[in-house]
Enzyme design. Structure first.
Site, short mmCIF file in Angstrom:
data_model
loop_
_atom_site.label_atom_id
_atom_site.label_comp_id
_atom_site.label_asym_id
_atom_site.label_seq_id
_atom_site.Cartn_x
_atom_site.Cartn_y
_atom_site.Cartn_z
N GLU A 126 1.20 6.31 -7.12
CA GLU A 126 0.18 7.30 -7.66
C GLU A 126 0.40 8.60 -7.26
OE1 GLU A 126 -3.07 5.92 -5.01
OE2 GLU A 126 -3.86 4.52 -6.65
N GLU B 79 0.85 -1.35 -0.22
CA GLU B 79 -0.08 0.05 -0.01
C GLU B 79 0.73 1.21 0.07
OE1 GLU B 79 -2.99 2.03 -0.56
OE2 GLU B 79 -3.48 -0.02 0.07
#
Length: 234
Positions: free
Chosen positions: A72, A65
């Site tokens: 991102e 994550e």
């Protein structure tokens, strides 16, 4: 000088972790799931090797994550318009998180199922013969309480907006009733999954806040448990 630089490095790393926890809902979910899994492991007194496997699986999800968020953020920094290649990079990073999460679920299943299943079966065997009409009565009482609460607070309609969430209350009540009358832990788990999907849909659509959803779910669960406990003959 080196020790100061090392300390700064640790601080930067912690800042990054805190940032992801504050901004990424999935990371918060991962942390809650990890805390629950580790607590359950302590409660069931699992072996050392099982703890090692559990910690490794949890760490893998968290690391995936973190990397996903870093990718991102970098893509959002360098691109201002839609780019199919950038989208592929984001999708691949998200896929890594998905695989890590599936791995963690499988590890937890193999560690906990054999220990939890006898307890769950024993509980369900005691409550599986609860009268079916108690489910309908529970749903009606929950609906009445939701309408009363919204009338008192003065916001929203029965199934849209306001405190508490009507959808969440009914979904939680139905899940609780399923858990009482089902003979299979799998069925109860599937019922919980459906209830969680309802909770998520209300939050994701912006119809309810997290507090309204949790309040509705708590109301549905407590009312249904109370009715089954009072009117079911053990």
């Amino acid at each position: 000088m080196k020790s100061k630089s090392l300390l700064k490095s640790f601080n930067y790393a912690i800042d990054g972790l805190i940032y992801v926890l504050r901004t990424q809902r999935n990371m918060r979910i991962h942390f809650v799931a990890a805390a629950l899994a580790l607590t359950l492991g302590l409660f069931l007194k699992i072996e050392s090797w099982a703890f090692v496997a559990l910690i490794f699986a949890v760490s893998l999800v968290v690391v995936a994550e973190l990397i996903n968020t870093a990718i991102e953020s970098t893509i959002d920094l360098v691109t201002t318009t839609f780019d199919p290649v950038a989208q592929i990079a984001k999708d691949v990073a998200a896929g890594a998180v998905l695989l890590a999460s599936i791995n963690a679920v499988l590890v937890a299943y193999f560690i906990f199922f054999s220990r939890v299943n006898p307890l769950a079966l024993g509980l369900l065997e005691r409550i599986r013969q609860s009268p079916a009409h108690l489910t309908i009565i529970s749903l009606l009482i929950v609906a009445i309480l939701v309408v009363s609460a919204k009338a008192w607070v003065g916001g929203g309609s029965f199934l849209r907006g306001g405190w508490p969430s009507g959808h969440s209350a009914l979904a939680a009540a139905l899940f609780t009733a399923i858990a009482f009358i089902s003979q299979s832990p799998l069925v109860a788990t599937l019922g919980l999954g459906l209830a969680l999907l309802v909770f998520h849909s209300r939050f994701d659509a912006g119809v309810h806040t997290a507090l309204e959803i949790m309040s509705g779910a708590t109301l549905g669960i407590l009312v249904t448990i109370l009715i089954f406990q009072v009117f079911y003959t053990w």
